[in-house]
Design an enzyme around this catalytic site. Structure first.
Site, mmCIF file in Angstrom:
data_model
loop_
_atom_site.group_PDB
_atom_site.id
_atom_site.type_symbol
_atom_site.label_atom_id
_atom_site.label_comp_id
_atom_site.label_asym_id
_atom_site.label_seq_id
_atom_site.Cartn_x
_atom_site.Cartn_y
_atom_site.Cartn_z
ATOM 1 N N CYS A 103 0.841 -1.200 0.000
ATOM 2 C CA CYS A 103 0.000 0.000 0.000
ATOM 3 C C CYS A 103 0.878 1.253 0.000
ATOM 4 C CB CYS A 103 -0.928 -0.023 1.219
ATOM 5 S SG CYS A 103 -2.147 1.291 1.214
ATOM 6 N N CYS A 122 -1.171 8.715 7.027
ATOM 7 C CA CYS A 122 -2.508 8.372 6.557
ATOM 8 C C CYS A 122 -3.425 8.107 7.748
ATOM 9 C CB CYS A 122 -2.438 7.134 5.678
ATOM 10 S SG CYS A 122 -1.554 7.400 4.132
ATOM 11 N N CYS A 173 8.134 3.876 5.917
ATOM 12 C CA CYS A 173 7.230 3.596 4.801
ATOM 13 C C CYS A 173 8.015 3.327 3.527
ATOM 14 C CB CYS A 173 6.293 4.764 4.584
ATOM 15 S SG CYS A 173 7.155 6.306 4.323
HETATM 16 FE FE1 SF4 Z 1 -1.391 2.782 2.869
HETATM 17 FE FE2 SF4 Z 1 -0.954 5.224 3.846
HETATM 18 FE FE3 SF4 Z 1 -1.171 3.190 5.503
HETATM 19 FE FE4 SF4 Z 1 1.006 3.353 3.885
HETATM 20 S S1 SF4 Z 1 0.480 4.743 5.558
HETATM 21 S S2 SF4 Z 1 -0.237 1.525 4.369
HETATM 22 S S3 SF4 Z 1 0.057 4.333 2.091
HETATM 23 S S4 SF4 Z 1 -2.801 3.954 4.122
#
Ligand code: SF4
Length: 235
Positions: free
Chosen positions: A119, A202, A230
């Site tokens: 993601c 997020c 991330c």
């Molecule tokens: Fe998805 Fe944002 Fe969570 Fe990463 S931080 S897994 S991009 S929703």
């Protein structure tokens, strides 16, 4: 390409510089080949303020993953209004998002680390790669005290993943310095910071933290600390 020796020299040369002095020097050095990746968090708001005071033509961008908090969009709007600078917004590839959601579900990230990384790849890393196209250097708001994974960072780093110079003007700043500067300059900031969110990403992957918890404990809180990047800041 910049060599390790050059990076070491720059780190020595600017070891005692203020963030503003460092930024001014890097803007002069890299010009249009440098961009600032703002997540609109507290540190990034400080850097935006500093950049706007030096050169409003510096490229600034942010990523809209499609899963951000409403307060983050408010911050984006307030920031462009305050500084009169265009903040370019990069979005994920719609087909990639559709395929991911069709095959793994809308909240796939809670199920496995592999899903969470996929993601982040689709919603952050791929758009980031586009934003970095043609650049030599990027600025980000990392601070050394933020995470166990950030202890050995310097103001100038080689970002092997993106094949770019990474510039960390606030690397030596404390959280108190960041907030003192925000208050002093009346900088617009994300109101979630007032509600226990020191680090805002997020919506489904960020929660408020309790007093005394690590500042990044609210990001991907279901994972171990060493997994909590991330992919933007791997070295
Ligand atoms: Fe998805 Fe944002 Fe969570 Fe990463 S931080 S897994 S991009 S929703």
């Amino acid at each position: 390409m910049m060599t390790i020796e050059t990076i070491d020299q720059l780190n020595m040369q600017y070891a005692d510089s203020t963030p503003q002095e460092f930024l001014a020097a890097m803007i002069a050095r890299f010009g249009k080949k440098m961009t600032f990746a703002s997540s609109l968090g507290a540190e990034d708001q400080v850097i935006t303020e500093m950049i706007a005071g030096i050169d409003k033509s510096v490229k600034v961008f942010t990523l809209d993953t499609g899963r951000l908090f409403p307060e983050t969009y408010d911050t984006l709007q307030m920031t462009t209004a305050r500084y009169g600078i265009p903040i370019e917004v990069f979005f994920p590839n719609d087909r990639h998002v559709e395929e991911m959601v069709h095959t793994r579900g809308i909240n796939l990230f809670y199920e496995t680390i592999e899903n969470r990384k996929l993601c982040c790849l689709v919603r952050k890393i791929e758009p980031l790669t586009r934003a970095f196209s043609g650049m030599e250097a990027w600025i980000c708001g990392l601070r050394r005290e933020q995470s166990v994974t950030r202890q050995d960072l310097n103001p100038v780093e080689w970002d092997e993943q993106n094949k770019l110079i990474k510039l960390n003007p606030l690397i030596n700043w404390t959280e108190k310095q960041v907030w003192d500067y925000i208050k002093e300059k009346n900088i617009p900031y994300n109101k979630l910071h007032d509600k226990g969110f020191p680090s805002i990403g997020c919506q489904p992957c960020t929660r408020a933290i309790e007093p005394g918890e690590d500042v990044r404990a609210g990001r991907w809180w279901w994972e171990l600390p060493q997994n909590k990047e991330c992919g933007l800041h791997k070295k």
